[in-house]
Design an enzyme around this catalytic site. Sequence first.
Site, PDB file in Angstrom:
ATOM      1  N   MET A   1       0.844  -1.144   0.000  1.00 12.54           N
ATOM      2  CA  MET A   1       0.000   0.000   0.000  1.00 12.54           C
ATOM      3  C   MET A   1       0.873   1.183   0.000  1.00 12.54           C
ATOM      4  O   MET A   1       1.787   1.228   0.603  1.00 12.54           O
ATOM      5  CB  MET A   1      -0.755   0.157   1.245  1.00 12.54           C
ATOM      6  CG  MET A   1      -1.305  -0.945   1.708  1.00 12.54           C
ATOM      7  SD  MET A   1      -2.510  -0.881   2.817  1.00 12.54           S
ATOM      8  CE  MET A   1      -1.896  -0.925   4.169  1.00 12.54           C
ATOM      9  N   GLY A  17       0.625  -1.464  -2.854  1.00 13.44           N
ATOM     10  CA  GLY A  17       1.914  -1.872  -2.330  1.00 13.44           C
ATOM     11  C   GLY A  17       2.845  -0.708  -2.111  1.00 13.44           C
ATOM     12  O   GLY A  17       2.726   0.324  -2.766  1.00 13.44           O
ATOM     13  N   THR A  18       3.770  -0.865  -1.180  1.00 12.72           N
ATOM     14  CA  THR A  18       4.811   0.127  -0.947  1.00 12.72           C
ATOM     15  C   THR A  18       5.851  -0.453  -0.005  1.00 12.72           C
ATOM     16  O   THR A  18       5.644  -1.512   0.577  1.00 12.72           O
ATOM     17  CB  THR A  18       4.232   1.426  -0.330  1.00 12.72           C
ATOM     18  OG1 THR A  18       5.141   2.484  -0.529  1.00 12.72           O
ATOM     19  CG2 THR A  18       3.964   1.253   1.145  1.00 12.72           C
ATOM     20  N   SER A  19       6.961   0.224   0.153  1.00 14.79           N
ATOM     21  CA  SER A  19       7.991  -0.167   1.115  1.00 14.79           C
ATOM     22  C   SER A  19       8.493   1.090   1.812  1.00 14.79           C
ATOM     23  O   SER A  19       9.034   1.985   1.158  1.00 14.79           O
ATOM     24  CB  SER A  19       9.158  -0.874   0.416  1.00 14.79           C
ATOM     25  OG  SER A  19       8.734  -2.063  -0.214  1.00 14.79           O
ATOM     26  N   LYS A  50       6.987   9.699  -0.839  1.00 17.60           N
ATOM     27  CA  LYS A  50       6.184   9.183   0.271  1.00 17.60           C
ATOM     28  C   LYS A  50       6.676   9.667   1.629  1.00 17.60           C
ATOM     29  O   LYS A  50       6.176   9.230   2.658  1.00 17.60           O
ATOM     30  CB  LYS A  50       6.178   7.652   0.237  1.00 17.60           C
ATOM     31  CG  LYS A  50       5.705   7.090  -1.092  1.00 17.60           C
ATOM     32  CD  LYS A  50       5.811   5.577  -1.143  1.00 17.60           C
ATOM     33  CE  LYS A  50       5.467   5.069  -2.530  1.00 17.60           C
ATOM     34  NZ  LYS A  50       5.548   3.596  -2.629  1.00 17.60           N
TER      35      LYS A  50
END
Length: 225
Positions: A1, A17-19, A50
């Site tokens: 996310m 998705g995210t990291s 982000k």
Amino acid sequence: MGVDTMMASTSGPVSMGTSIIAVTFDGGVILGADSRTSTGNYVANRVSDKITSLCDNVYTLRSGSAADTQAIASYVQHFIAQHQAEEGDQISVKTAASLVKMMAYNNKDALQAGLIVAGYDKHAGGQVYSISLGGTMTPAPFAMSGSGSTYIYGFCDKHWRDGMTQQQAHDFVCRALRYAMTWDASSGGCIRTVTISASGVKREFLPGSEIPPTYGELGRDRVVA
């Protein structure tokens, strides 16, 4: 996310998705994130940012719905500006994180937002707070979130060290994100980092073309196209 969702016009659920990761070091904190914004299988933005400033000494990492996390950050920026004007002093990292927690918890049924708040203040030095989707706030020496984080828990548990230098912490963050971006198809792009310490804030950018491959830790000259 991650700031990875601008909701598509679909009738079904949209995968995200995210990291993101934040770590403390001896003298401050480092926040890091990938830059892929996805809407299901569609990559809407390859170079999104982000890492959002809440004030001079506190930043937040955003995962979940881009619109929801941006709204929370905007409200908290306003609250912090009011608080600092009334107090005539910098806000503490814990107070800033508590404001984010309040917004996330009070709107948990309407928002999809998981955030990490990190910063530096004269009272407690570098601090990291993880705020989950439901609004639970947890202090920790390091925190990570997003779909890519599921691939790097073992790496972080093995390589995390208390009292790391700034350079060691920066290398740790970049390496963790590199692995997450490799194995999570919804994470990718470039790596952005923000270092916060008593001397101020430093932003760094690592383009995707300069992120080395992870397969067997090969050099680019040995990777077969």
